[in-house]
Every structure is written in structure tokens, then in C-alpha cells.
Motif scaffolding. Structure first.
Motif, PDB file in Angstrom:
ATOM      1  N   LEU A  19       0.759  10.791  14.787  1.00  0.00           N
ATOM      2  CA  LEU A  19      -0.108  10.407  13.673  1.00  0.00           C
ATOM      3  C   LEU A  19      -0.879   9.155  14.060  1.00  0.00           C
ATOM      4  CD1 LEU A  19      -1.014  10.723  10.691  1.00  0.00           C
ATOM      5  CD2 LEU A  19       0.969   9.336  10.051  1.00  0.00           C
ATOM      6  N   VAL A  20      -2.204   9.252  14.028  1.00  0.00           N
ATOM      7  CA  VAL A  20      -3.065   8.129  14.407  1.00  0.00           C
ATOM      8  C   VAL A  20      -3.897   7.723  13.200  1.00  0.00           C
ATOM      9  CG1 VAL A  20      -4.865   7.301  15.967  1.00  0.00           C
ATOM     10  CG2 VAL A  20      -3.205   9.021  16.765  1.00  0.00           C
ATOM     11  N   SER A  21      -3.659   6.539  12.669  1.00  0.00           N
ATOM     12  CA  SER A  21      -4.495   6.048  11.570  1.00  0.00           C
ATOM     13  C   SER A  21      -5.762   5.432  12.151  1.00  0.00           C
ATOM     14  CB  SER A  21      -3.743   5.008  10.734  1.00  0.00           C
ATOM     15  OG  SER A  21      -3.628   3.776  11.425  1.00  0.00           O
ATOM     16  N   ALA A  76      -0.620   7.765  -1.517  1.00  0.00           N
ATOM     17  CA  ALA A  76      -1.258   8.725  -0.610  1.00  0.00           C
ATOM     18  C   ALA A  76      -0.526   8.769   0.726  1.00  0.00           C
ATOM     19  CB  ALA A  76      -2.721   8.358  -0.403  1.00  0.00           C
ATOM     20  N   ILE A  77      -0.075   7.616   1.197  1.00  0.00           N
ATOM     21  CA  ILE A  77       0.681   7.565   2.448  1.00  0.00           C
ATOM     22  C   ILE A  77       1.991   8.320   2.304  1.00  0.00           C
ATOM     23  CG2 ILE A  77       2.010   6.034   3.975  1.00  0.00           C
ATOM     24  CD1 ILE A  77      -0.248   3.987   3.651  1.00  0.00           C
ATOM     25  N   ALA A  78       2.699   8.063   1.217  1.00  0.00           N
ATOM     26  CA  ALA A  78       3.981   8.740   0.990  1.00  0.00           C
ATOM     27  C   ALA A  78       3.795  10.247   0.930  1.00  0.00           C
ATOM     28  CB  ALA A  78       4.615   8.228  -0.303  1.00  0.00           C
ATOM     29  N   GLU A  79       2.744  10.690   0.268  1.00  0.00           N
ATOM     30  CA  GLU A  79       2.479  12.126   0.145  1.00  0.00           C
ATOM     31  C   GLU A  79       2.149  12.732   1.501  1.00  0.00           C
ATOM     32  OE1 GLU A  79      -0.532  15.194  -2.234  1.00  0.00           O
ATOM     33  OE2 GLU A  79      -0.697  13.020  -2.525  1.00  0.00           O
ATOM     34  N   ARG A  80       1.333  12.037   2.280  1.00  0.00           N
ATOM     35  CA  ARG A  80       0.929  12.560   3.586  1.00  0.00           C
ATOM     36  C   ARG A  80       2.116  12.659   4.536  1.00  0.00           C
ATOM     37  NH1 ARG A  80      -2.727  15.696   4.461  1.00  0.00           N
ATOM     38  NH2 ARG A  80      -4.361  14.376   3.570  1.00  0.00           N
ATOM     39  N   VAL A  81       2.928  11.615   4.594  1.00  0.00           N
ATOM     40  CA  VAL A  81       4.075  11.605   5.502  1.00  0.00           C
ATOM     41  C   VAL A  81       5.115  12.636   5.071  1.00  0.00           C
ATOM     42  CG1 VAL A  81       6.000  10.206   6.377  1.00  0.00           C
ATOM     43  CG2 VAL A  81       3.701   9.224   6.228  1.00  0.00           C
ATOM     44  N   ALA A  82       5.267  12.839   3.755  1.00  0.00           N
ATOM     45  CA  ALA A  82       6.240  13.814   3.241  1.00  0.00           C
ATOM     46  C   ALA A  82       5.902  15.233   3.677  1.00  0.00           C
ATOM     47  CB  ALA A  82       6.300  13.737   1.725  1.00  0.00           C
ATOM     48  N   GLN A  83       4.654  15.485   4.025  1.00  0.00           N
ATOM     49  CA  GLN A  83       4.222  16.812   4.445  1.00  0.00           C
ATOM     50  C   GLN A  83       4.523  17.087   5.923  1.00  0.00           C
ATOM     51  OE1 GLN A  83       0.062  16.768   3.446  1.00  0.00           O
ATOM     52  NE2 GLN A  83       0.423  16.904   1.239  1.00  0.00           N
ATOM     53  N   LEU A  84       4.954  16.073   6.656  1.00  0.00           N
ATOM     54  CA  LEU A  84       5.191  16.238   8.086  1.00  0.00           C
ATOM     55  C   LEU A  84       6.574  16.817   8.353  1.00  0.00           C
ATOM     56  CD1 LEU A  84       3.825  12.804   9.421  1.00  0.00           C
ATOM     57  CD2 LEU A  84       2.602  14.985   9.266  1.00  0.00           C
ATOM     58  N   LEU A 122       2.603   2.423   6.682  1.00  0.00           N
ATOM     59  CA  LEU A 122       2.823   3.633   7.469  1.00  0.00           C
ATOM     60  C   LEU A 122       4.141   3.568   8.240  1.00  0.00           C
ATOM     61  CD1 LEU A 122      -0.797   4.305   8.738  1.00  0.00           C
ATOM     62  CD2 LEU A 122       0.625   5.927   7.486  1.00  0.00           C
ATOM     63  N   ALA A 123       4.449   2.396   8.763  1.00  0.00           N
ATOM     64  CA  ALA A 123       5.701   2.246   9.507  1.00  0.00           C
ATOM     65  C   ALA A 123       6.909   2.491   8.613  1.00  0.00           C
ATOM     66  CB  ALA A 123       5.774   0.850  10.124  1.00  0.00           C
ATOM     67  N   LEU A 124       6.886   1.941   7.410  1.00  0.00           N
ATOM     68  CA  LEU A 124       8.011   2.118   6.488  1.00  0.00           C
ATOM     69  C   LEU A 124       8.111   3.569   6.020  1.00  0.00           C
ATOM     70  CD1 LEU A 124       7.708  -1.139   4.345  1.00  0.00           C
ATOM     71  CD2 LEU A 124       9.370  -0.646   6.147  1.00  0.00           C
ATOM     72  N   ALA A 125       6.963   4.188   5.760  1.00  0.00           N
ATOM     73  CA  ALA A 125       6.975   5.577   5.315  1.00  0.00           C
ATOM     74  C   ALA A 125       7.453   6.507   6.424  1.00  0.00           C
ATOM     75  CB  ALA A 125       5.575   5.991   4.860  1.00  0.00           C
ATOM     76  N   GLY A 126       7.084   6.187   7.657  1.00  0.00           N
ATOM     77  CA  GLY A 126       7.437   7.051   8.772  1.00  0.00           C
ATOM     78  C   GLY A 126       8.796   6.787   9.381  1.00  0.00           C
ATOM     79  N   GLU A 127       9.444   5.700   8.995  1.00  0.00           N
ATOM     80  CA  GLU A 127      10.714   5.309   9.627  1.00  0.00           C
ATOM     81  C   GLU A 127      11.768   6.421   9.634  1.00  0.00           C
ATOM     82  OE1 GLU A 127      14.266   1.947   9.250  1.00  0.00           O
ATOM     83  OE2 GLU A 127      12.741   2.128   7.690  1.00  0.00           O
TER      84      GLU A 127
END
Length: 254
Positions: A19-21, A76-84, A122-127
Motif C-alpha cells: 500500500l503506497v499513500s 476512510a483509512i480504517a475502511e480502506r485497510v479493513a478491506q485488505l 496508516l501505520a496504526l491502522a495497518g499494524e
């Protein structure tokens, strides 16, 4: 000139999700293409739908999915990461710059919010996903972290803080098997740096101080990024990798 990705195994990132922001142009886009060239499934985010759509239509972006995401938006970040289904590499390349009214509070805080807080969000959401995959985070900071600029107050503050956050998160996440590093580009030709490299006098000053005698290209950052994200860097974390062609080591007195 050999493409940077050609120095690595062609399937190095096969089966991996990256994932590249801030990857719809410049440094982020170059890195995204590098991961895709080595078999990675690459998701790129940005805020400009026009840029995202143009990239979707570009044949050079095969293997890359372009998605709209504002890194200032927690939900929006939480929603996007949850889809991965998984996450192996997170590249925080989203960044903005303002040189007008450097002490205007609203502008200053917006730059900090995007460049620093966006990376942390993003780091916290993706951890959790990164811990599951034994993944890693790569933050794009700047050579300006080691110097200073009276014209780029908020940018310098945000990138310097992101450098510090890189070291801190490396220790915070390290016990979970997540590595966190940063790349600090020097003077590379991008749209953001155009006011400098398009000025012949200022550009020449940059070249004269740079050990390699030229401006950097965004592709010069691809190799270091691929290395830091790969198993070859399994024991590298908390580091800031300067890619500046030797500008910082110069005296500027030549």
C-alpha cells in the motif's frame, strides 16, 4: 540505463500486498511501479481523482490499483485497510508543501496533518495486518530533516518529526516483527521540486555541491526502497536511508 528493479529477483514481491499513500505522482508512483515490477499487488492512494484516473489509463501502471483516500480521514483509512486481505509493505509517501505564508497556522497544521499524522494513522491502522505478515513500513522523509529551510517551515517540521516517528515506531512495533525505516530523498526532479531545478542558477548550485554531479531522478529511490522492504534488510529497522547523491556530505564551497 538499467531499470532499478532489474537488480532484484523478478518475483521478489509475488503474493505480497503493498500500500503506497500519495502514489499518484512523483516519488510514490516510482516506488509503486518498482514493487509492481517485482510481482507485488500494489494499491496506490491519492486525493486527486483526475490524477488517479490518468494513472489507471497509463499502460506503465500494470499491476497497480489506484484508489482515492485522504490520509486526514481516520474513518476512510480504517475502511480502506479493513478491506485488505493482508498487508506486507506500507509506504507513507503522501505529502504536501506550502512556501506561502509559512507561519499561517491553518496552512502549517494542514501540512503537519498530511505529512506526519497521515503516516501515523496508516501505520496504526495497518499494524495488525503487518504483524500477521511480518511486514514493514517505509516512510518518505527528506534530506531537509538534517538541515533547515526558512521557506519550508511546516514541511521541515513535518518531515523531521516523521523521521523521529520512524525510530519510535521501529521500537514500538519491533517485537511484533514489523520493521520501520525511512528514506530521505535529496534533490530529485519532481513536480514539487520544479521551482528549484527549473531555475538554472539555483539548479547549478545544487549540482556543484552534489558528489555525483547531477540531480536525482525518482527512479534513484526505487532500489533503496525495494531493498529496505525485502528480506535482505531483515535486520534493518529504525534507520533513515539518505539518497542524495552525496549532497549532504558536500561543503557547498566548491
Amino acid at each position: 540505463m538499467q531499470a532499478p528493479a532489474d537488480s532484484f529477483r523478478s518475483d521478489l514481491f509475488a503474493g505480497k500486498i503493498i500500500l503506497v499513500s500519495g502514489g499518484s505522482s512523483g516519488v510514490g508512483l516510482a516506488l509503486a511501479r518498482g514493487y509492481a515490477a517485482l510481482g507485488g499487488t500494489v494499491l496506490v492512494t491519492g486525493t486527486s481523482e483526475a490524477k488517479l484516473e490518468a494513472n489507471r489509463e497509463d499502460a506503465a501502471n500494470q499491476g497497480i490499483t489506484f484508489l482515492r483516500l485522504d490520509v486526514r480521514d481516520d474513518a476512510a483509512i480504517a475502511e480502506r485497510v479493513a478491506q485488505l486481505p493482508r498487508l506486507d509493505v506500507l509506504v507513507n509517501a503522501a505529502g504536501i508543501l506550502s512556501v506561502d505564508a509559512p507561519f499561517d497556522e491553518a496552512t502549517y497544521l494542514d501540512v503537519i496533518d498530511v505529512n506526519l499524522h497521515g503516516a501515523l494513522r496508516l501505520a496504526l491502522a495497518g499494524e495488525p495486518l503487518l504483524a500477521r505478515s511480518g511486514g514493514n513500513i517505509l516512510n518518505i522523509v527528506s534530506m531537509i530533516c538534517f538541515t533547515g529551510s526558512p521557506a519550508m517551515v511546516a514541511y521541515t517540521a513535518s518531515k523531521s518529526a516523521l523521521k523521529g516517528l520512524t525510530h519510535t515506531l521501529a521500537h514500538r512495533f519491533g517485537r511484533d516483527g514489523i520493521r520501520v525505516n525511512a528514506i530521505a530523498p535529496g534533490f530529485h526532479k519532481t513536480a514539487m521540486s520544479a521551482p528549484v531545478w527549473s531555475d538554472p542558477i539555483v539548479s547549478d548550485r545544487v549540482v556543484r555541491r552534489t558528489a555525483l554531479g547531477r540531480w536525482g531522478e525518482v527512479d534513484d529511490l526505487v532500489g533503496p526502497a525495494l531493498f529496505l522492504s525485502s528480506p535482505a534488510a531483515a535486520y534493518v529497522t529504525g534507520e533513515t536511508f539518505v539518497v542524495d547523491g552525496g549532497w549532504l556530505s558536500g561543503s557547498g564551497l566548491d
